[in-house]
Design an enzyme around this catalytic site. Structure first.
Site, PDB file in Angstrom:
ATOM      1  N   ASN A 107      78.745 -40.587 -75.205  1.00 54.08           N
ATOM      2  CA  ASN A 107      77.407 -40.764 -75.481  1.00 54.08           C
ATOM      3  C   ASN A 107      76.600 -41.432 -74.581  1.00 54.08           C
ATOM      4  OD1 ASN A 107      74.910 -40.731 -76.681  1.00 54.08           O
ATOM      5  ND2 ASN A 107      75.494 -42.001 -78.497  1.00 54.08           N
ATOM      6  N   LYS A 154      73.601 -41.736 -73.992  1.00 46.84           N
ATOM      7  CA  LYS A 154      72.252 -42.222 -74.557  1.00 46.84           C
ATOM      8  C   LYS A 154      71.284 -41.817 -73.549  1.00 46.84           C
ATOM      9  CE  LYS A 154      75.048 -45.538 -77.524  1.00 46.84           C
ATOM     10  NZ  LYS A 154      75.225 -46.869 -78.223  1.00 46.84           N
ATOM     11  N   HIS A 201      72.624 -40.271 -85.178  1.00 46.58           N
ATOM     12  CA  HIS A 201      73.188 -41.520 -84.479  1.00 46.58           C
ATOM     13  C   HIS A 201      72.231 -42.862 -85.165  1.00 46.58           C
ATOM     14  CE1 HIS A 201      74.050 -44.865 -81.692  1.00 46.58           C
ATOM     15  NE2 HIS A 201      75.008 -44.018 -81.271  1.00 46.58           N
ATOM     16  N   GLU A 206      70.971 -45.514 -83.920  1.00 44.02           N
ATOM     17  CA  GLU A 206      69.876 -45.656 -83.116  1.00 44.02           C
ATOM     18  C   GLU A 206      68.811 -44.605 -83.459  1.00 44.02           C
ATOM     19  OE1 GLU A 206      71.742 -45.646 -79.543  1.00 44.02           O
ATOM     20  OE2 GLU A 206      73.126 -47.417 -79.842  1.00 44.02           O
ATOM     21  N   GLU A 263      80.721 -44.692 -87.293  1.00 44.82           N
ATOM     22  CA  GLU A 263      80.465 -45.941 -86.255  1.00 44.82           C
ATOM     23  C   GLU A 263      79.461 -47.076 -87.006  1.00 44.82           C
ATOM     24  OE1 GLU A 263      79.582 -44.250 -82.095  1.00 44.82           O
ATOM     25  OE2 GLU A 263      77.556 -43.735 -83.114  1.00 44.82           O
ATOM     26  N   GLY A 295      77.973 -51.185 -79.256  1.00 42.89           N
ATOM     27  CA  GLY A 295      77.348 -51.960 -78.072  1.00 42.89           C
ATOM     28  C   GLY A 295      77.643 -53.450 -77.958  1.00 42.89           C
ATOM     29  N   SER A 307      82.054 -49.538 -79.620  1.00 46.01           N
ATOM     30  CA  SER A 307      82.834 -50.768 -78.538  1.00 46.01           C
ATOM     31  C   SER A 307      84.307 -49.940 -78.573  1.00 46.01           C
ATOM     32  CB  SER A 307      82.878 -52.029 -79.273  1.00 46.01           C
ATOM     33  OG  SER A 307      81.366 -52.521 -79.125  1.00 46.01           O
TER      34      SER A 307
HETATM   35  P1  PGA Z   1      79.161 -48.173 -77.716  1.00 43.93           P
HETATM   36  O1  PGA Z   1      78.478 -46.992 -78.393  1.00 43.93           O
HETATM   37  O2  PGA Z   1      80.524 -47.369 -77.233  1.00 43.93           O
HETATM   38  O3  PGA Z   1      78.604 -48.727 -76.555  1.00 43.93           O
HETATM   39  O4  PGA Z   1      79.556 -49.516 -78.702  1.00 43.93           O
HETATM   40  C1  PGA Z   1      78.979 -46.015 -79.235  1.00 43.93           C
HETATM   41  C2  PGA Z   1      77.760 -45.027 -79.486  1.00 43.93           C
HETATM   42  O5  PGA Z   1      76.769 -45.701 -80.009  1.00 43.93           O
HETATM   43  O6  PGA Z   1      78.173 -43.887 -79.867  1.00 43.93           O
END
Ligand code: PGA
Length: 254
Positions: free
Chosen positions: A12, A14, A99, A101, A169, A175, A214
């Site tokens: 992803n 983003k 997601h 976010e 997640e 992150g 992560s």
């Molecule tokens: P990350 O993000 O691996 O940077 O923690 C995962 C995601 O949001 O899909």
């Protein structure tokens, strides 16, 4: 890992990536050797501006390409939105939906995520439906109730199990460099599988349930070895080809 489910490692990106970064796809492609391709599926989800270019760069490699969101409707007066049909037209076969976010930053509810998943199915895309609890919800002992509630609300009744992906997640793991314990991941993925089985019956065995939050080369092997973890949804580490490929290799059970 259950029998019959091929691991899927999804990147992803983003809101990262300009045309200048398209070499990343070539690097991933170069490392996706026949041995790895035999046993692990790869998916790259760039920003929509790069979908077509990434799909072209991945053509013939077996690497799938996906969007990061889709509007519930196929077309209309929705300035700035993109439909699932448009993503498919640009070369996508998958789309990430719900997601955290987007649930947080765009106030997306389970009902809206389910409508978007319907749209993905209508357009022939595989929905990658994201769920996950906040830190307060986990600390309050409500993680499983929250996540199984999100599954109930976000996964359409007519979703085809073998064309549905769920990504667990935990919001607090995205992150941050923090991950749940292996025991917590196992408990949650089993709860998600049971919730899906209550909806889909035996077909739920065909749904791939990814872990995200992560995931790095250093922890991927441990996380991907957990029962009912059928792959990973990778954010930051998917922007470095060597890291993304190392995670993909960690998913290889052959
Ligand atoms: P990350 O993000 O691996 O940077 O923690 C995962 C995601 O949001 O899909």
């Amino acid at each position: 890992m259950g029998t019959g489910r091929r691991p899927l490692v999804a990147g992803n990106w983003k809101m990262n990536g300009l045309r200048a970064h398209l070499a990343l796809v070539g690097e991933v492609r170069a490392g996706y050797d026949p041995g790895l391709a035999r046993s692990v599926d790869l998916l790259v989800c760039p920003p929509a501006t790069l979908l077509h270019a990434v799909a072209e760069a991945a053509r013939g490699s077996g690497i799938a390409v996906g969007g990061q969101d889709a509007h519930p409707l196929a077309a209309g007066a929705f300035t700035g939105d993109l439909s699932a049909e448009m993503l498919a037209d640009a070369g996508a076969s998958h789309v990430i939906l719900g997601h955290s976010e987007r649930r947080e930053g765009h106030a997306e509810t389970d009902a809206l995520v389910r409508e978007k998943a319907f749209a993905a199915i209508r357009a022939g895309l595989v929905p990658v439906i994201c769920v996950g609890e906040t830190l307060a919800e986990r600390e309050g002992g409500r993680a499983i109730a929250v996540v199984t509630g999100q599954i109930r609300g976000s996964v359409p009744d007519d979703a085809r199990p073998d064309r549905t992906v769920v990504a667990y997640e935990p919001v607090w793991a995205i992150g941050t460099g923090r991950t749940p314990t292996v025991a917590d991941v196992a408990e949650m993925h089993a709860a998600i599988r049971a919730e899906l089985a209550a909806r889909m019956g035996g077909g739920a065995e065909d749904v791939r349930i990814l872990y995200g939050g992560s995931v790095k080369p250093g922890n991927a092997r441990e996380l991907l070895a957990v029962e009912n973890v059928d792959g990973a949804l990778v954010g930051g580490a998917s922007l470095v080809a060597a890291d993304f490929l190392a995670i993909a290799r960690a998913a290889d059970r052959s």
